[in-house]
Scaffold this motif. Structure first.
Motif, short mmCIF file in Angstrom:
data_model
loop_
_atom_site.label_atom_id
_atom_site.label_comp_id
_atom_site.label_asym_id
_atom_site.label_seq_id
_atom_site.Cartn_x
_atom_site.Cartn_y
_atom_site.Cartn_z
N SER A 11 39.72 14.82 7.51
CA SER A 11 38.47 15.26 8.23
C SER A 11 36.69 14.26 8.29
O SER A 11 36.61 13.72 9.30
CB SER A 11 37.75 16.18 8.16
OG SER A 11 39.36 16.82 8.55
N TYR A 52 27.68 18.84 10.25
CA TYR A 52 29.31 18.78 9.93
C TYR A 52 29.63 19.31 8.44
O TYR A 52 30.37 20.39 8.78
CB TYR A 52 29.26 17.44 9.80
CG TYR A 52 30.95 17.27 9.78
CD1 TYR A 52 31.94 17.66 10.69
CD2 TYR A 52 31.85 16.93 8.92
CE1 TYR A 52 32.83 17.47 10.84
CE2 TYR A 52 33.43 16.78 8.94
CZ TYR A 52 33.71 16.91 9.89
OH TYR A 52 34.81 16.91 10.10
N LEU A 56 32.14 22.88 8.89
CA LEU A 56 33.17 22.75 8.42
C LEU A 56 34.02 23.90 8.04
O LEU A 56 33.34 24.33 6.61
CB LEU A 56 33.47 21.56 7.63
CG LEU A 56 34.96 21.22 7.39
CD1 LEU A 56 35.46 20.81 8.63
CD2 LEU A 56 35.00 19.65 6.48
N VAL A 64 41.31 22.31 6.77
CA VAL A 64 40.35 22.07 7.27
C VAL A 64 40.53 22.77 8.38
O VAL A 64 41.55 22.87 9.01
CB VAL A 64 39.88 20.72 7.98
CG1 VAL A 64 39.03 21.37 9.22
CG2 VAL A 64 39.49 19.75 6.89
N ASP A 67 37.25 21.58 12.84
CA ASP A 67 36.82 20.13 12.30
C ASP A 67 36.49 19.76 14.30
O ASP A 67 35.50 19.49 14.27
CB ASP A 67 38.33 19.06 12.43
CG ASP A 67 37.20 18.09 12.09
OD1 ASP A 67 36.41 17.58 12.10
OD2 ASP A 67 37.75 16.98 13.63
#
Length: 101
Positions: A11, A52, A56, A64, A67
């Motif tokens: 990711s 980010y 996340l 994840v 994303d």
């Protein structure tokens, strides 16, 4: 201490690729070449990765979960930097933009 899971590393890698190519959330940022804004100073790039990483979410197995949501929040921040008339909805919460040492 363990390493980041393969899913998290993938990711991050793809996020960096899209960021550098100017293709993060093409719909929201259509018509904005944000790269000069983001790459102009280290603090802008630092903020992008902070948002980010803060947004996340990863499950117990290291997979994840969101994303797209993390990338979208970054795209909103970038858009607000490039377009003063754009309003981030919902507004950023402090934990989303916090820079960790």
């Amino acid at each position: 201490m363990g390493h980041l899971s393969v899913d998290v590393r993938a990711s991050l890698r793809l996020f960096a690729f899209y960021l550098a190519n100017g293709t993060i959330d093409v719909e929201l940022l259509d018509g904005f070449d944000y790269r000069s804004t983001v790459f102009h100073s280290g603090s802008s790039l630092e903020q992008v990765f902070a948002i980010y990483g803060n947004v996340l979410q990863v499950d117990a197995d290291g997979m994840v979960l969101n994303d797209g949501d993390a990338q979208y929040r970054v795209a909103q921040w970038i858009r607000a930097c490039c377009d003063p008339s754009y309003r981030v909805e919902p507004p950023f919460e402090a934990w989303e933009t916090e820079l960790h040492l």
